[in-house]
Design an enzyme around this catalytic site. Structure first.
Site, PDB file in Angstrom:
ATOM      1  N   HIS A   1       0.802  -1.222   0.000  1.00 51.85           N
ATOM      2  CA  HIS A   1       0.000   0.000   0.000  1.00 51.85           C
ATOM      3  C   HIS A   1       0.832   1.268   0.000  1.00 51.85           C
ATOM      4  CE1 HIS A   1       0.341  -0.542   4.440  1.00 51.85           C
ATOM      5  NE2 HIS A   1       0.475   0.750   4.383  1.00 51.85           N
TER       6      HIS A   1
ATOM      7  N   HIS B   1       7.853  -1.977   2.357  1.00 47.80           N
ATOM      8  CA  HIS B   1       7.677  -0.530   2.189  1.00 47.80           C
ATOM      9  C   HIS B   1       9.003   0.214   2.004  1.00 47.80           C
ATOM     10  CE1 HIS B   1       3.748  -1.619   3.318  1.00 47.80           C
ATOM     11  NE2 HIS B   1       3.848  -1.466   4.619  1.00 47.80           N
TER      12      HIS B   1
ATOM     13  N   GLU C   1       6.809   5.092  13.314  1.00 49.25           N
ATOM     14  CA  GLU C   1       5.432   5.029  13.794  1.00 49.25           C
ATOM     15  C   GLU C   1       5.406   5.397  15.274  1.00 49.25           C
ATOM     16  OE1 GLU C   1       3.140   1.448  11.872  1.00 49.25           O
ATOM     17  OE2 GLU C   1       5.141   0.771  12.437  1.00 49.25           O
TER      18      GLU C   1
END
Lengths: 507, 428
Positions: free
Chosen positions: A195, A257, A233
């Protein structure tokens, strides 16, 4: 907080391609991803007029839901969004269906095929199907095989399969999964989703590099001293302890990613803008990448695990105290490493990758640090001139920044660094789509540009094989350093750059 | 020429045999090839100017219906020899009419419907039906059929389609309409491209634009009132309609939006007091659509419209806060007109935010420059000036973009602008 007026002239200017008539079949439809990401993305596509009237979504999972129950669950998950667009939701929801299916039961697939034929007749979806495997990774291979055995992937023009990450656990399992998948379907039918590639700012790396003449001539070892790629994060492991315990940061973030950001930042210009040309270049550069010290990987990699932290009023639990986590867990929640790319463009340039949970800030960025000016003619306010940096901000505050030296006001000739900023929010009068909106549309349109190809995935796993083997065989050589929650990781990660006379950028 | 492989030379058939022949073609001759599951494209292709230019010997044939450089050059020369105003567009129906008055009997090799632009054939139409009206009155209906498959590219499989041409005079084509219904596959989308003036054959246009078919028109071709009324009625009736004239204006909408992307400028949009649009030649529709789009986006209400000097138009809007906005559309004569009548060549927007410096936004075309709009006392205003890139896309390319986009309903921005543009055009 400043409220920015929207630009009314921007509304509706984008005219994107409409998905061809088809039925999207989601396996794992009772799961979190479907209600949190997939159905909201589909509803957004519907509101953007990018889904044709001849369209249907068939949710499949083991729960014995009816169509109405499925619609109800999805409506509940979308919440306020539906209240704002009630009419649109009613139209959209009429195309949502549900079939209880266990992919491991051949007779269920027979029933599924029959249901799809009925949907084809009622919704005019013309036998075009996209199968989305939002199931446990252990079922990717058997799921593809089951679909193929039921004849549901036999027409390469009308059927395709989307596979979520992670694609394999290591090089060997990725190879094996590729073998199974490619036995079940042609590569052109397979869409391996990451994504991150759906983010505008990740795609913008390509545009920035290959639509401007000023960057490409200096985008190489002659001008660039080092590159940092960070995905930080603030959250902890949350509800994903079961999965995370067996994956860790390396498998969860770096292999996919961060590696995709690395590939887009370092690949050569494709001969033309099409999926195969771009994926060829990405695969090539990943095949040239290697850990800075493959023989002794502990010299180029640091693992960490967050411990307790926070404040007295808002304490944060450490990873080992999280529900579902082994109290003696050695799973890394932080990883930093140094890579090299052995090709003409990047020989000798260090690439530093880092990712972690419970860091002080949620952000992803690529930072290119340029070589210093050969001669320092001016005094610098900070002692020595700061190297130029190009910062590509992936999230949040999507955009780019450029740091360079200017004359400091006053009678002398002292220099100091300043930042020039480009912000997506400020420059464009409309927000970017969520990554899944773009990726779902592309998969249903059969455009694989933003999906990873089989050889790309294998190259990415191969790159980290020495680390994975070390963690597996002799984990004491790559210890997990504890770090306090909401700090920038263990001190050992700072030393990784410190040895090269560098420091991580503190965003 | 297009990247397609004709499996056979076009076959001329008696019209009653057409349907049977196509059925046989797909069930027997092309059994091994798969039929593209895409769409039908039905094209009204009169190519009057091209036919007349070939007939009068001003252009070498064949007639293909595809706009090419030689055709435009010959048409521009013909504008001079026909004693028409220089600002007449080279493909204007006025030129076709003037050429029609001239004698000439050069043979016309007619290949309309058989030359498929590469941009369109890339989307693999399942069936491409061309209605090709001829100059000769009394010419009976001819039907031609050919199958084609795209040249196989890397990783692609041949999905084939067929080409059907119906050729004859108006009356013959009118009779041929009954053949059309069975030729349009019911399970595939059907696009109808009216590639000619909207003034001609209205009953034929109505018959082709059945409900549910996706109509593509060009409001630069035809009398402005007819163009806007047709557009408005399509929108009103729910007929999916696309307008090439609207699509060609894309760069102007995008450029204007870009000017107001910086947040510091956005508030100025609430304080517009004047809008000026310059169009090439005397066809106002593109300019009116642009003004209508802007008015719709900014929530202005139309108050009145009047004909202004030299075929210009002036109108008044009212903003939501009751302040009037003056609009002027000015036709600008040009030496070498583009092939699309009435292209926008300049735009000026004046905003007067209370308590801050007025803002004047000027957009001008690469060909025209900004000087005309810069005149008139803007020295005290903040000036934002942009040059809008010229649209080089052919109609076939725009058409291909539409086909690729696949939208089965009218663009909401066009649907909102069309009725307002129709109001802006003063009644004669």
């Amino acid at each position: 907080m400043t409220v920015t007026l929207t630009n009314p002239l921007r509304v509706g200017l984008r005219q994107e391609r409409v998905v061809s008539p088809q039925c999207l079949v989601i396996f794992g439809a009772s799961g979190d991803l479907t209600s949190r990401k997939l159905v909201p993305a589909l509803f957004e596509l519907f509101r953007q007029r990018r889904l044709p009237t001849e369209f249907a979504v068939l949710g499949c999972a083991r729960r014995p839901w009816s169509d109405e129950e499925f619609r109800g669950h999805m409506a509940e998950a979308l919440g306020d969004l539906i209240h704002e667009h009630r009419g649109a939701w009613d139209q959209f929801a009429a195309g949502l269906f549900y079939e209880p299916v266990d992919l491991q039961q051949p007779e269920h697939l027979v029933r599924l095929a029959q249901r799809l034929e009925v949907i084809d007749r009622h919704r005019a979806t013309r036998n075009n199907r996209t199968f989305y495997l939002s199931v446990s990774p252990k079922f990717y291979g058997s799921g593809c095989s089951a679909l193929a055995a039921a004849g549901l992937l036999s027409d390469p023009e009308r059927s395709r399969v989307v596979i979520e990450k992670p694609f394999g656990r290591d090089y060997g399992s990725a190879q094996e999964l590729n073998r199974i998948v490619q036995t079940s379907a042609k590569e052109s039918q397979v869409f391996r989703i990451d994504h991150y590639l759906g983010k505008e700012t990740v795609q913008n790396i390509l545009v920035l590099r290959f639509a401007n003449t000023i960057f490409e001539p200096i985008w190489n070892r002659n001008y660039i001293a080092s590159v940092e790629i960070t995905a930080a994060e603030t959250v902890g492991v949350e509800e994903r302890a079961g999965y995370y315990e067996s994956s860790g940061a390396l498998r969860d973030m770096v292999q996919n990613h961060l590696t995709q950001m690395l590939a887009l930042t370092t690949m050569e210009a494709p001969g033309r803008f099409d999926a195969e040309a771009i994926r060829n270049e990405k695969a090539k550069v990943l095949q040239s990448a290697r850990l800075a010290d493959e023989l002794e990987p502990w010299n180029c990699c640091v693992r960490g695990q967050y411990g307790p932290g926070g404040t007295a009023r808002r304490p944060l639990t450490g990873y080992r105290q999280e529900p579902g986590v082994n109290p003696n867990s050695t799973t890394e929640t932080y990883v930093a490493m140094k890579l090299f790319i052995d090709n003409w463009r990047w020989q000798g340039v260090p690439f530093y990758l880092r990712t972690g949970k419970r860091l002080p800030k949620r952000m992803s960025e690529v930072v290119l640090t340029f070589r210093e000016a050969p001669v320092h003619l001016f005094d610098a306010a900070g002692g020595s001139p700061t190297a130029n940096q190009l910062i590509l901000r992936i999230q949040p505050d999507e955009g780019a920044g450029f740091r360079f030296e200017v004359k400091s006001p006053g009678s002398g000739m002292r220099s100091r660094p300043v930042d020039m900023h480009f912000s997506y929010d400020e420059s464009f009068g409309e927000p970017s789509d969520e990554g899944y909106v773009r990726l779902l549309a592309d998969a249903m349109l059969g455009d694989p540009t933003l999906f990873t190809r089989g050889d790309e995935v294998e190259a990415a796993w191969r790159l980290y094989t020495p680390l994975l083997e070390l963690i597996e065989d002799s984990p004491w050589q790559l210890p997990v350093h504890p770090y306090e929650a909401r700090t920038w990781g263990p001190a050992a990660a700072d030393n990784l750059l410190g040895r090269d006379g560098l420091m991580w950028r503190r965003p | 020429m297009s990247p397609q492989l004709t499996l056979q030379a076009p076959v001329a058939l008696p019209p009653p045999e057409l349907t049977d022949y196509l059925e046989k073609l797909w069930s027997q001759d092309l059994e091994s090839a798969s039929g593209a599951s895409t769409f039908t494209l039905l094209v009204w292709q009169p190519a009057w100017v091209e036919q007349h230019l070939v007939r009068t010997g001003r252009l070498d044939g064949p007639v293909t219906g595809v706009v090419r450089t030689e055709l435009l050059e010959a048409a521009r020369e013909a504008v001079l020899t026909c004693d028409l105003p220089l600002s007449i567009s080279p493909l204007s129906p006025k030129l076709a009419w003037a050429l029609g008055q001239q004698s000439g009997d050069h043979a016309i090799e007619d290949l309309r419907g058989q030359h498929i632009d590469a941009a369109i054939s890339a989307f693999q139409p399942r069936r491409l039906i061309t209605l090709a009206p001829t100059l000769n009155h009394g010419q009976p209906l001819e039907t031609l059929v050919a199958a084609y498959c795209p040249l196989p590219g890397e990783g692609t499989t041949a999905a084939c389609g067929d080409v059907v041409v119906l050729r004859g005079d108006f009356g013959a084509l009118q009779q041929g309409l009954q053949l059309l219904q069975p030729l349009v596959p019911a399970d595939l989308p059907c696009w109808v491209w009216w590639n000619g003036s909207l003034d001609e054959a209205p009953e034929l246009l109505e018959a082709l634009a059945e409900p549910g078919r996706r109509l593509v028109i060009d409001t630069a071709l035809g009398t402005p009132r007819r163009c806007l009324d047709l557009l408005e009625s399509c929108v009103g009736s729910g007929q999916p309609v696309n307008d090439l004239n609207w699509l060609r204006q894309r760069a102007w909408r995008e450029s204007l939006a870009m000017v107001f992307d910086p947040p510091s400028r956005r508030d100025a949009l609430n304080h517009v007091v004047q809008l000026d649009i310059d169009v090439e030649g005397t066809h106002p529709v593109q300019g009116l659509l642009l003004a209508a789009w802007l008015a719709d986006r900014l929530g202005w209400h139309w108050v009145e419209s009047n004909a202004a000097a030299e075929e210009g138009i002036s109108a008044e809007f009212e903003r939501n806060d009751g302040i009037p906005v003056q609009f002027h559309l000015t036709p600008v004569p040009v030496g070498v007109p583009s092939s699309h009548p009435g292209s926008v060549v300049g735009l000026r927007l004046i905003c007067q935010p209370p308590g801050s410096q007025p803002l004047c936004v000027i957009l001008c075309s690469e060909s025209g420059g900004c000087m005309r709009l810069e005149a008139g006392g803007m020295a005290r205003m903040e000036l934002a000036e942009e040059v809008v890139p010229m649209a080089h896309a052919t109609d076939e390319w725009e058409m291909a973009r539409l086909l690729g986009g696949g939208h089965d309903s009218t663009n909401p921005l066009l649907a909102a602008a069309a009725p307002l543009a129709a109001k802006l055009l003063p009644n004669a």
